[in-house]
Design an enzyme around this catalytic site. Structure first.
Site, PDB file in Angstrom:
ATOM      1  N   HIS A   1      43.798  33.537  44.912  1.00  0.00           N
ATOM      2  CA  HIS A   1      43.343  34.924  44.786  1.00  0.00           C
ATOM      3  C   HIS A   1      41.976  34.865  44.114  1.00  0.00           C
ATOM      4  O   HIS A   1      41.903  34.799  42.886  1.00  0.00           O
ATOM      5  CB  HIS A   1      44.298  35.743  43.919  1.00  0.00           C
ATOM      6  CG  HIS A   1      45.717  35.770  44.415  1.00  0.00           C
ATOM      7  ND1 HIS A   1      46.237  36.860  45.081  1.00  0.00           N
ATOM      8  CD2 HIS A   1      46.722  34.860  44.335  1.00  0.00           C
ATOM      9  CE1 HIS A   1      47.516  36.610  45.384  1.00  0.00           C
ATOM     10  NE2 HIS A   1      47.826  35.404  44.950  1.00  0.00           N
TER      11      HIS A   1
ATOM     12  N   ASP B   1      48.418  29.164  43.680  1.00  0.00           N
ATOM     13  CA  ASP B   1      48.530  30.602  43.381  1.00  0.00           C
ATOM     14  C   ASP B   1      47.534  30.967  42.274  1.00  0.00           C
ATOM     15  O   ASP B   1      47.864  31.720  41.344  1.00  0.00           O
ATOM     16  CB  ASP B   1      49.961  31.004  43.008  1.00  0.00           C
ATOM     17  CG  ASP B   1      50.175  32.514  43.073  1.00  0.00           C
ATOM     18  OD1 ASP B   1      49.242  33.238  43.468  1.00  0.00           O
ATOM     19  OD2 ASP B   1      51.278  32.972  42.700  1.00  0.00           O
TER      20      ASP B   1
END
Ligand SMILES: [Zn+2]
Length: 407
Positions: free
Chosen positions: A44, A294
């Protein structure tokens, strides 16, 4: 031409290796190991809209310093990336940031599944790396928790040949448990509210839908022993399901809240040592297909708020390889397995064309991570003494010396 002399290769022999390049360089590889550069299938990088948390200037350096030259970026940005128009605009912004920092990182973007934009799925075929479905809420508002939308997403992804990646946590159960929770408002509550049942129930549902529609299902950040068993069973039945685990679910447990507080608050939350062991066992048995960091940074100020206000997510793109090399040093994982989990298997699942990028590793180098490049500038692993570090990354024929400050 880059000519690397006498370097250790994955099959344990020393060999010379040549890489096409504009530069003419000879590297003495005799003390180093050559690995294909890695792929991080789950990041992200917060662009557009949340660049105060992360941007591609910082993230690209962080990738190189962790031996990663390809990333798949998630759609929960601001605005969320749910149309092909937004996806192309996002690419334009990213390309600009990468160009200004002089690092031509390979990247692919996810399209976010959104019930008011199902017509975008057909357009995304062959361009988006996959379709991301948030069954449970995390950063951003992309939750899809109603039955008919989930059925539509799984069916459309199957018809149009897109990998469907899920964040498997059961939203209704999270709300139910939140309302019922009466214990102390400390970060430990995070693992109690979003407990293992929350994850198991959603994973079970996702596998059922994949089976029903023949969807290529990629389960992101699997965190429990029971889910590993469910996935093993589904694979035996011939369901096309792939399993990703994260470094934080491998190397941290809920005991780490005591020292790190909300720094280690993420979704799904930290579990027990028994779960970490089960994930490692899943890696050894081949149930686990990939490792994704992640990488989900927030600023220190945001994370330092009390539990309930602090957002979920931790950085990880630059610490993943050093942690895995250290786990190799401790006898917990083979080097070939690391490369399979973070390169070959990802290429296979998502149908990527292999790059000619490499990372040179010094297995004997021991110490703490010298520098963090992520914009949030913190890591729960910063105090760990690790063995084995990447020292050079080669991206598109350009050499990046990681022992010096990156551009
Ligand atoms: Zn994520």
């Amino acid at each position: 031409m880059i000519s690397i002399k006498n370097i250790l290769t994955l099959d344990g022999t020393h060999a010379d290796h040549e890489i096409a390049s504009q530069e003419d360089r000879v590297i003495d590889g005799s003390a180093l190991l050559l690995l294909p550069a890695l792929i991080d299938p789950h990041v992200h990088f917060r662009t557009p809209g949340l660049e105060h948390k992360e941007d591609w200037h910082h993230a690209a350096r962080a990738c190189l310093s962790g031996g990663i030259t390809t990333v798949f970026d998630m759609p929960n940005t601001l605005p969320a990336c749910v149309t092909m128009k937004q996806l192309r605009e996002k690419e334009r912004i990213i390309d600009g940031q990468l160009e200004s920092v002089g690092i031509p990182l390979h990247y692919r973007l996810y399209l976010g599944a959104d019930k008011s934009h199902f017509d975008e799925i057909v357009k995304a075929k062959g361009h988006a790396v996959g379709l991301k479905v948030f069954m449970g809420s995390s950063t951003g508002g992309l939750v899809m928790d109603d039955e008919s939308s989930l059925h539509a997403a799984f069916s459309l992804a199957a018809v149009h040949g897109l990998v469907l990646t899920v964040h498997a946590e059961d939203e209704a159960l999270i709300h139910e448990r939140q309302r019922a929770y009466t214990g102390p408002q400390s970060v430990e509550a995070h693992s109690i509210i979003r407990n293992r049942e929350v994850a198991i129930r959603a994973t079970e549902k996702a596998i059922g839908l994949a089976k029903m529609y023949g969807t290529r299902l990629y389960l992101a950040h699997i965190s429990t022993k029971e889910e590993i068993a469910l996935i093993a069973e589904a694979k035996r039945e011939g369901v096309t399901v792939f399993c990703e685990v994260t470094p934080h679910h491998l190397f941290l447990t809920e005991k780490d809240y005591a020292h790190h507080g909300t720094s280690v608050q993420m979704n799904p939350p930290l579990r027990s040592q028994e779960d970490c062991d089960a994930l490692f066992e899943g890696i050894r048995s081949g149930v686990v297909d990939t490792i994704g960091s992640d990488h989900a940074p927030h600023t220190r100020t945001e994370k330092d708020q009390p539990y309930g206000k602090a957002p979920s997510g931790i950085p990880g793109v630059e610490t993943t390889l050093p942690l895995l090399l250290n786990a190799h040093h401790e006898g917990k994982i083979e080097l070939k397995r690391i490369v399979s989990l973070m390169r070959f298997k990802i290429e296979e699942i998502f149908g990527l064309t292999p790059t000619d990028d490499f990372v040179l590793v010094d297995l004997k180098k021991r110490g703490k991570i010298e520098r963090l490049y992520t914009k949030c500038n913190f890591s729960p692993y910063a105090d760990r003494v690790l063995s084995g570090f990447p020292v050079t990354t080669i991206l598109k024929g350009k050499i990046y010396d990681l022992t010096r400050l990156l551009p």
